[in-house]
Design a protein around this motif. Structure first.
Motif, PDB file in Angstrom:
ATOM      1  N   GLU A 273       7.450 -11.273  19.935  1.00 25.16           N
ATOM      2  CA  GLU A 273       8.026 -10.676  18.574  1.00 25.16           C
ATOM      3  C   GLU A 273       9.315 -10.267  18.522  1.00 25.16           C
ATOM      4  O   GLU A 273       9.613  -9.651  19.837  1.00 25.16           O
ATOM      5  CB  GLU A 273       7.036  -9.866  18.266  1.00 25.16           C
ATOM      6  N   ASP A 274      10.064 -10.558  17.523  1.00 19.22           N
ATOM      7  CA  ASP A 274      11.534  -9.871  17.595  1.00 19.22           C
ATOM      8  C   ASP A 274      11.621  -8.579  17.876  1.00 19.22           C
ATOM      9  O   ASP A 274      12.507  -8.103  18.548  1.00 19.22           O
ATOM     10  CB  ASP A 274      12.166 -10.544  16.176  1.00 19.22           C
TER      11      ASP A 274
ATOM     12  N   ARG B 285       8.416 -18.591  28.898  1.00 21.94           N
ATOM     13  CA  ARG B 285       7.628 -18.559  27.409  1.00 21.94           C
ATOM     14  C   ARG B 285       8.544 -18.914  26.005  1.00 21.94           C
ATOM     15  O   ARG B 285       7.975 -19.746  25.271  1.00 21.94           O
ATOM     16  CB  ARG B 285       6.928 -17.069  27.178  1.00 21.94           C
ATOM     17  N   LEU B 286       9.658 -18.462  26.323  1.00 22.38           N
ATOM     18  CA  LEU B 286      10.562 -18.815  25.063  1.00 22.38           C
ATOM     19  C   LEU B 286      10.847 -20.146  25.066  1.00 22.38           C
ATOM     20  O   LEU B 286      11.186 -20.889  24.099  1.00 22.38           O
ATOM     21  CB  LEU B 286      11.969 -17.851  25.192  1.00 22.38           C
TER      22      LEU B 286
ATOM     23  N   LYS C 175      14.156 -20.483  18.993  1.00 21.87           N
ATOM     24  CA  LYS C 175      15.595 -20.847  19.278  1.00 21.87           C
ATOM     25  C   LYS C 175      16.396 -19.312  19.207  1.00 21.87           C
ATOM     26  O   LYS C 175      16.999 -18.879  20.079  1.00 21.87           O
ATOM     27  CB  LYS C 175      16.145 -21.721  18.490  1.00 21.87           C
ATOM     28  N   ASN C 176      16.185 -18.459  18.254  1.00 18.41           N
ATOM     29  CA  ASN C 176      16.788 -17.554  17.894  1.00 18.41           C
ATOM     30  C   ASN C 176      16.579 -16.253  19.092  1.00 18.41           C
ATOM     31  O   ASN C 176      17.544 -15.466  19.398  1.00 18.41           O
ATOM     32  CB  ASN C 176      16.508 -16.918  16.597  1.00 18.41           C
ATOM     33  N   LEU C 177      15.444 -16.443  19.706  1.00 13.93           N
ATOM     34  CA  LEU C 177      15.119 -15.351  20.526  1.00 13.93           C
ATOM     35  C   LEU C 177      15.540 -15.657  22.083  1.00 13.93           C
ATOM     36  O   LEU C 177      16.210 -15.117  22.839  1.00 13.93           O
ATOM     37  CB  LEU C 177      13.695 -15.274  20.653  1.00 13.93           C
TER      38      LEU C 177
ATOM     39  N   THR D 247      21.142 -14.556  14.191  1.00 12.34           N
ATOM     40  CA  THR D 247      21.540 -13.404  15.122  1.00 12.34           C
ATOM     41  C   THR D 247      21.855 -13.748  16.679  1.00 12.34           C
ATOM     42  O   THR D 247      21.729 -12.994  17.695  1.00 12.34           O
ATOM     43  CB  THR D 247      20.339 -12.188  15.097  1.00 12.34           C
ATOM     44  N   ALA D 248      22.266 -15.047  16.650  1.00 15.90           N
ATOM     45  CA  ALA D 248      22.264 -15.550  18.067  1.00 15.90           C
ATOM     46  C   ALA D 248      23.438 -15.064  19.064  1.00 15.90           C
ATOM     47  O   ALA D 248      23.443 -15.192  20.021  1.00 15.90           O
ATOM     48  CB  ALA D 248      22.630 -17.247  17.906  1.00 15.90           C
ATOM     49  N   THR D 249      24.626 -14.700  18.385  1.00 13.75           N
ATOM     50  CA  THR D 249      25.684 -14.469  19.269  1.00 13.75           C
ATOM     51  C   THR D 249      26.349 -13.087  18.950  1.00 13.75           C
ATOM     52  O   THR D 249      26.236 -12.664  17.899  1.00 13.75           O
ATOM     53  CB  THR D 249      26.978 -15.407  19.079  1.00 13.75           C
ATOM     54  N   TYR D 250      27.170 -12.467  19.936  1.00 15.06           N
ATOM     55  CA  TYR D 250      27.736 -11.184  19.509  1.00 15.06           C
ATOM     56  C   TYR D 250      29.286 -11.418  18.902  1.00 15.06           C
ATOM     57  O   TYR D 250      29.742 -10.467  18.380  1.00 15.06           O
ATOM     58  CB  TYR D 250      27.995 -10.475  20.729  1.00 15.06           C
TER      59      TYR D 250
END
Length: 888
Positions: free
Chosen positions: A405-406, A447-448, A456-458, A728-731
């Motif tokens: 979970e996020d 697992r991801l 994908k986002n995780l 939220t994939a990148t800084y």
């Protein structure tokens, strides 16, 4: 790979044949050592996963052509029956025969044969099921050509193999190598094994080797070889009492003529196994991550659900894949050579004792026979996991089954959670060697990735922390958005028909990262050639440029056994970071790229930019290999892995920041040197701290406005909602190239005009975003309370009063700079000095004036200077310009 379960890790060693040092190949290069050839062929064995085969895990190359192979291992084998003189029941014989044939058939489908079947190479797991060991020895040694010992055991070799005799490529008496053994040779060996099981004794053990061979060859004159063997070994009564189906199986296996002998596939479908075959379900290969088939876990819940909640003594480590366990074993201090030395498999000798002969002063010559240590030692050493288990004893069971979970932390709670949290802050090289930390990261990524693309986002989120080396290949593929049936697409590409590029590819491959044993192997060259050719053929609008091989190397290394995935990753990487770099005429693309890079140097480090421009050391002289190969031509693979872990999280402008970060590491030497010294410096690039480079690149990127790196020859905008990242994939901010064009976007600029400007332009929408402009909005401020950006309006005071950006400062051009570009001491100069360290946006109605003002600022070492594209006129339609209130 399958879980470790009740298996152990075993290691065995052998030597490859040594090659003469003074001989070169047809291409003029030194011959590839046989150990590297074996290492390359070995890799495919790691992909062979079957219930009847011991899983190969790794191979390492040592001194003097020594190779150490690691594979799944079990202590029990058929030799135990032979040593104890036990006669197996007919049912057990049929069961073992069927299981051995299952393994042989699977090998045959992959173009391999065992050729070394014997009692101690047929292992038995805790349930008594067959596991074939050392089945890859014949394949990895090129049918025995790369070693000085024969593959197989005379007692079990088929007659046609014995008739061929021994062969070695260096033997001048043999001009033609014998044909490789086929599947039927293993059937004869199986027949001998089954006969020994039925008779309870080993065959042909009490006569010397020459007599054994003569006896086997004379069997060709016999009608019933089984009966002859039984009479010879005094077990005729025992054999006669066997059921008819077992006797028939023995006769079929021990058929003298290969033309009449069945293959493993034929035997599996024979009626002798009618009562056995129904007990086994056909093996189905697990569906790969990138495939058109549905992936699912066939879960079977126990009747009593409490079975799932056993006590805390569960061996969670045994549930992990074999390659994971071995990787962690190495991190925990495992040393293959040390293990083999402790068991006296590897024995060190004084150099004088290893000479074939030596002569004393009086002329007396001493010699020795062949060193038997260079022959095959069948011993398999079990690798102890005690040290690893002790290292992981404080890892809680929950860590092996993390929630996805996020809101959940990526570091599970355990007795050592504080240490794990602290580990995240350590340098990457330390984290990659921390056993407990890598266990947690590997399990989480495993697992991801199994949930990809739904998680994908995780994957993006966790990749920002770091990527475990063990799963880097799949993680990169996920970051590049690879999906679908990549194997079918790759297979549909014609990689065999000759094309004009073939010659150049052949020349480049032997020079590309050849320090790496895997890529320098013949198998590596073949795969290099196929992947590169697939890319060239599938992109007819692009051409092969030198450097494409270096670009391919990281993907091929990480996906050595999956050419399709290497090709897919490379095909996704190039348009994202190197769009149109491989056009036949790419000069306009390269020149625009280098010009933007020059502006980035001036933006972040004006002093260095001024010096390099003064001595004429322009990016055209050193940066083309950097960007054309995304730094793979200048850095070794282990540094590229760490660099690209971050690069893949960024957008197409991130390489500019990497380039600036490299220059800044060399800053002191560059500032102290002239043109010639700089050329020499870059001809042999000094050691670069990659972790520092990555860290500084991220900081540079965060300070770079999105539109400052705009290129009209970059990849066109993607469809709405697909920016190549997760939300939220990148800084970093999203790629300016991916954003929809509006009236406030940057306009394309002719190359000559772009080169004329020292500082980059930013778009009006970028300015609005950075200043957080609205009808009542304040400027964006840093933690210190100062605005991160300052807008400098250089128009006259009269024009400024007619409308300006809220919060901007008015510094007319002529008030701060003299005609020769020097700063004039005045109140406006103080305003500029106080703005150092912030992004300075120069605003004017005339772009030439704005560019000149920005150039003067750069000349006096003001950093982070940029120009508003389109000038103040771009903002007139927004309603964001303010007019001072009239004085009352």
């Amino acid at each position: 790979m399958r879980p470790l379960k009740d298996a152990q890790l075993g290691a065995f060693t052998f030597f490859a044949s040594a090659l003469p040092h003074d001989v070169c190949g047809s291409n003029g290069l030194p011959l590839t050592p046989n150990s590297i050839k074996i290492l390359g062929r070995f890799q495919i064995l790691k992909t062979l996963t079957h219930p009847r085969l011991c899983q190969y895990v790794d191979i390492s190359r040592g001194k003097h052509e020594r190779l150490i192979v690691v594979a799944e291992h079990y202590e029990s084998s058929l030799s135990d029956f032979q040593k104890r003189g036990i006669t197996a029941s007919p049912e057990k014989v049929l069961q073992m025969a069927y299981e051995v044939l299952e393994g042989l058939e699977f090998m045959n489908k992959h173009g391999m044969v065992h050729r070394a079947l014997s009692g101690h190479n047929v292992l038995l797991d805790c349930k008594g099921n067959v596991k074939l060991a050392k089945f890859g020895l014949y394949h990895m040694t090129d049918h025995g050509a790369d070693v000085d010992f024969p593959i197989g055991y005379p007692s079990y070799l088929a007659p046609e193999v014995i008739a061929q005799g021994s062969f070695h490529p260096s033997d001048p008496s043999r001009d033609v190598a014998p044909l490789p053994s086929g599947p039927k040779t293993d059937v004869w060996s199986l027949g001998v094994l089954l006969f020994e099981l039925c008779a309870g004794r080993r065959l042909l053990q009490n006569i010397d080797i020459s007599e054994r061979l003569k006896f086997i060859l004379t069997l060709g004159c016999m009608d019933d070889i089984v009966t002859v063997l039984a009479e010879e070994h005094g077990c005729l009564d025992t054999i006669k009492e066997l059921p008819e189906n077992v006797l028939e199986l023995l006769r079929k296996c021990l058929t003298f003529l290969p033309s009449k002998r069945p293959t493993p596939t034929d035997l599996l479908r024979d009626h002798v196994f009618n009562g056995v075959s129904c007990l086994y379900t056909p093996f189905q290969k697990p569906v790969s991550l990138f495939s058109s088939s549905l992936r699912c876990a066939h879960l079977e819940l126990p009747e009593d659900i409490s079975e799932l909640c056993k006590d805390d003594d569960e061996d969670y480590l045994s549930e992990r894949a074999i390659d994971e366990v071995y990787h962690l074993w190495c991190l925990a201090g495992g040393d293959l050579e040390k293990e083999l030395t402790n068991k006296e498999i590897i024995q060190s000798k004084p150099p004088i004792c290893t000479l074939p002969n030596f002569v004393l002063e009086d002329g007396e010559s001493f010699g020795q026979g062949r060193d038997r240590s260079f022959l095959l030692d069948d011993t398999t050493v079990t690798l102890s996991l005690c040290q690893l288990r002790n290292r992981l004893k404080d890892v809680a069971g929950e860590a092996y089954y993390p929630l996805l979970e996020d809101e959940q932390s990526s570091l599970p709670q355990s007795n050592s959670s504080n240490e794990l949290s602290a580990t995240v802050t350590l340098p990457l090289i330390i984290r990659e060697r921390d056993t407990e930390y890598q266990l947690i990261r590997i399990i989480l990524f495993d697992r991801l990735l199994k949930a990809y693309p739904y998680k994908k986002n995780l994957v993006w989120k966790e990749a920002r922390v770091d990527i475990p080396p063990l799963v880097r290949g799949l993680a990169w593929a996920a970051l590049l958005g690879i999906e679908g049936d990549i194997q079918a697409k790759y297979e549909s590409i014609d990689k065999d028909t000759p094309i004009p590029t073939d010659r150049q590819i052949e020349v480049d491959i032997p020079r590309c990262h050849q320090y790496d044993e895997l890529l320098s192997s013949p198998q590596g060259h073949v795969k290099f050639r196929r992947v590169l050719k697939a890319w060239v053929v599938s992109h007819p609008d692009l051409v092969y440029w030198q450097g494409l091989d270096s670009l391919c190397a990281p993907f091929l290394y990480l996906n050595f056994n999956n050419e399709a995935l290497a090709y897919a990753c490379m095909s996704a990487f190039i348009p994202k970071y190197l769009y149109n770099f491989f056009l036949k005429d790419n000069s306009h693309v390269i020149q625009e790229y280098l010009t933007v890079f020059s502006q980035m140097i001036a933006f972040h480090d004006p002093e260095l930019s001024n010096h390099l421009n003064e001595i004429g050391f322009i990016p055209d002289l050193y940066a083309i290999p950097w960007f054309l190969t995304m730094f793979t031509h200048v850095f070794p693979l282990h540094k590229i892995f760490h660099l690209w872990d971050t690069l893949l999280l960024g957008n197409s402008s991130f390489p500019f920041c990497i380039g600036v970060a490299i220059l800044q590491q060399l800053r002191d030497r560059l500032l102290a040197n002239g043109f010639n010294e700089c050329i020499l410096l870059f001809s042999d690039l000094p050691e670069i701290d990659i972790e520092r480079c990555v860290r500084e690149s991220i900081n540079l990127f965060c300070w770079t406005p999105k539109s400052a790196t705009y290129r009209q020859h970059a990849q066109p905008p993607k469809t709405a909602g697909d920016n190549g990242f997760g939300k939220t994939a990148t800084y970093y901010s999203s790629d300016y190239q991916d954003m929809s064009k509006t009236d406030l976007s940057r306009e394309p600029l002719a190359l000559c005009d772009l080169k004329a400007e020292v500082s980059p332009r930013i778009s009006a929408e970028d300015l609005i975003d950075l200043c957080e402009l609205s009808l009542a909005g304040p400027t964006k401020r840093t933690r210190a309370g100062k605005p991160k950006i300052v807008a400098v309006d250089i128009r006259s005071a009269e024009d400024f009063s007619r409308g300006h950006i809220s919060g901007s400062v008015n510094i007319p051009f002529g008030t701060v700079f003299s005609p020769d570009g020097e700063l004039v001491q005045c109140p406006a100069t103080g305003i500029l000095q106080n703005s150092r360290g912030r992004v300075i946006v120069v605003i004017c109605h005339a772009m030439k004036s704005a560019a000149m003002f920005a150039a003067h600022l750069v000349k006096v070492n003001f950093s982070r200077v940029c120009i508003l594209d389109g000038g103040i006129n771009k903002l007139k339609s927004t309603g964001l310009l303010t007019v001072p209130s009239p004085q009352i």
